[in-house]
Design an enzyme around this catalytic site. Structure first.
Site, mmCIF file in Angstrom:
data_model
loop_
_atom_site.group_PDB
_atom_site.id
_atom_site.type_symbol
_atom_site.label_atom_id
_atom_site.label_comp_id
_atom_site.label_asym_id
_atom_site.label_seq_id
_atom_site.Cartn_x
_atom_site.Cartn_y
_atom_site.Cartn_z
ATOM 1 N N ASP A 80 -13.062 7.317 -2.703
ATOM 2 C CA ASP A 80 -11.987 7.351 -1.702
ATOM 3 C C ASP A 80 -10.710 6.778 -2.288
ATOM 4 O O ASP A 80 -10.719 6.104 -3.324
ATOM 5 C CB ASP A 80 -12.384 6.548 -0.459
ATOM 6 C CG ASP A 80 -12.633 5.075 -0.763
ATOM 7 O OD1 ASP A 80 -13.269 4.775 -1.796
ATOM 8 O OD2 ASP A 80 -12.177 4.216 0.019
ATOM 9 N N GLU A 172 -14.670 2.371 -0.373
ATOM 10 C CA GLU A 172 -14.385 1.075 -1.009
ATOM 11 C C GLU A 172 -13.093 0.487 -0.468
ATOM 12 O O GLU A 172 -12.979 -0.717 -0.260
ATOM 13 C CB GLU A 172 -14.288 1.248 -2.525
ATOM 14 C CG GLU A 172 -14.212 -0.067 -3.304
ATOM 15 C CD GLU A 172 -12.800 -0.621 -3.470
ATOM 16 O OE1 GLU A 172 -12.676 -1.798 -3.841
ATOM 17 O OE2 GLU A 172 -11.810 0.102 -3.203
ATOM 18 N N ASP A 195 -13.229 -0.104 -11.907
ATOM 19 C CA ASP A 195 -12.301 -0.009 -10.784
ATOM 20 C C ASP A 195 -11.154 -1.006 -10.928
ATOM 21 O O ASP A 195 -10.591 -1.452 -9.945
ATOM 22 C CB ASP A 195 -13.083 -0.272 -9.473
ATOM 23 C CG ASP A 195 -12.244 -0.018 -8.243
ATOM 24 O OD1 ASP A 195 -11.246 0.722 -8.339
ATOM 25 O OD2 ASP A 195 -12.585 -0.570 -7.182
ATOM 26 N N HIS A 377 -2.265 2.106 -5.132
ATOM 27 C CA HIS A 377 -2.020 2.124 -3.670
ATOM 28 C C HIS A 377 -0.600 2.541 -3.284
ATOM 29 O O HIS A 377 -0.181 2.268 -2.170
ATOM 30 C CB HIS A 377 -2.336 0.753 -3.028
ATOM 31 C CG HIS A 377 -3.780 0.387 -3.111
ATOM 32 N ND1 HIS A 377 -4.361 -0.552 -2.295
ATOM 33 C CD2 HIS A 377 -4.777 0.844 -3.905
ATOM 34 C CE1 HIS A 377 -5.640 -0.673 -2.597
ATOM 35 N NE2 HIS A 377 -5.920 0.167 -3.574
HETATM 36 ZN ZN LIG Z 1 -10.357 0.779 -6.388
#
Ligand SMILES: [Zn+2]
Length: 407
Positions: A80, A172, A195, A377
């Site tokens: 995601d 996540e 990640d 993000h």
């Molecule tokens: Zn991540």
């Protein structure tokens, strides 16, 4: 397919998760990427590829004959993307032989060395950016592309390995990536989440985390005749917060410094409520912070009467360092593989939590490796093909080291 091609394919599949959803996965459209990823897992040669009914995808590679005693190693990434910024219609732009200067993205946004001082160090590489209207999704689609490319190269090059366990999760970004993870099915003894940011990082320390909800009960009378009678709940809330150390807030802390973060204030004369999150890497200091909240609550109840202030503490997650400590070879082997790739390994205390922290508490020690993604993000997110390729090599290096490892 190359790591670049896999990456470019995945970022163009919309897979944002949804905060507060009751369903698993949190967003139906996460199935779209899960199906594609499962197909690619089969294509690279993973066995028994399983798309579970909660949208987690698992696949395995049996140990090379003669390496059955090596511990089963897992690599995990999430499918995601963040809810913070648009992740739909991602149009990745590939800049070959990037010259290190500022990049105009589009939509009035630019990637500048002023804000991102590492940019000039990416000169000569193949930079991948957004068109300024969406995030890129290197977090964490770079991780998926790197893991799958590593698996395909391990098979093609005949690199000896113990059992390999590969898992990709939904959700996540809304804090639920580990929640539905089937550890017994996965079967790894040790694992890594892929990640993180810079590819020379192996992070195994995160915050201890709790939330505190503080309620204040006022006593409301006409303000004209309130002398020695009125208790204003809104003022109680201000008094409470004033007793916390003013420097112990996110805006004044870094590294290993913990904090109280006031998330929200609501209230009036009658009733008020403060919501905090409490964070500290150090377990003792973390306890002390919660005791401090209890102490202030007690003080105010002594002053204004029992039941005026009610404190509710809820534990969120724990620093995984103590769980990784007995399996510290996870950090050492990652650092060895990073050094073999010609980089200086670094470990930075994570000022947050990771799925690896939750998995560590569920019984699978799980530090976090980098992906090569920057500025996650948001529209400034970017990465380079070369860093992703180096990360593929690091994953292969770790796999080779664990083929020689015996507990
Ligand atoms: Zn991540």
């Amino acid at each position: 397919m190359s790591v670049k091609d896999l990456f470019l394919k995945y970022v163009q599949i919309h897979s944002v998760s949804r905060m507060g959803a009751e369903s698993n996965p949190s967003n139906e459209l996460e199935w779209d990427i899960a199906k594609v990823v499962a197909e690619d897992m089969r294509a690279v040669g993973l066995k028994n590829v399983t798309l579970a009914d909660n949208c987690y995808v698992y696949g395995w590679l049996d140990a090379t004959p003669g390496y059955e005693d090596a511990p089963a190693i897992g690599f995990i990434a999430h499918m995601d993307t963040a809810t913070d910024f648009c992740g739909e219609n991602v149009k990745p732009r590939v800049i070959e032989n990037y010259d290190g200067s500022d990049v105009e993205l589009g939509a009035g946004r630019s990637l500048t060395a002023k804000v991102f001082p590492h940019l000039p160090s990416l000169a000569g590489k193949t930079l991948i950016v957004t068109d300024g209207t969406t995030l890129l999704g290197a977090d964490d689609k770079a991780g998926i592309a790197e893991i799958l490319t590593a698996v395909s190269e391990i098979i093609a090059e005949g690199i000896p390995h113990g059992r390999l366990c590969i898992g990709f999760t939904p959700d996540e970004e809304v804090g639920l990536g580990a929640a539905g993870f089937d550890l017994p099915l996965f079967g790894a003894k040790y694992a890594y989440t892929v990640d993180g940011g810079p590819i020379n990082s192996v992070d195994y320390e995160c915050f201890n985390a709790a939330s505190a909800s503080v309620s204040f009960k006022g006593f409301n009378v006409h303000p004209g005749s309130a002398k020695n009678t009125m208790i204003n709940a809104a003022l109680l809330a201000m008094e409470f917060n004033a007793m916390l150390p003013a420097g112990s807030i996110p805006a004044h802390t870094e590294g290993y410094q913990g904090f109280f973060h006031l998330l929200s204030v609501e209230g009036n004369t009658e009733a008020a409520r403060l919501e905090y999150i409490v964070r500290d890497h150090d377990a003792h200091l973390f306890e002390a912070r919660q005791k401090q909240l209890q102490h202030i609550t007690q003080l105010m109840n002594d002053k204004y009467g029992g039941g005026t202030v009610t404190l509710e503490l809820a534990q969120s997650y724990r620093n995984m360092a103590e769980l990784v400590a007995p399996a510290f070879h996870l950090v050492e082997n990652a650092k060895k593989a990073i050094a073999e790739a010609g980089l200086e390994p670094v470990s930075t205390p994570i000022r947050g939590g990771t799925d690896g922290a939750t998995l560590s508490y569920m019984g699978l020690p799980c530090p976090n490796l980098g992906t090569g993604g920057w500025a996650a993000h948001g529209p400034y997110e970017h990465c380079t093909v070369e860093d992703m390729e180096t990360m593929v090599g690091i994953i292969k290096g770790i796999t080779a080291l664990y083929a020689q490892h015996r507990d």
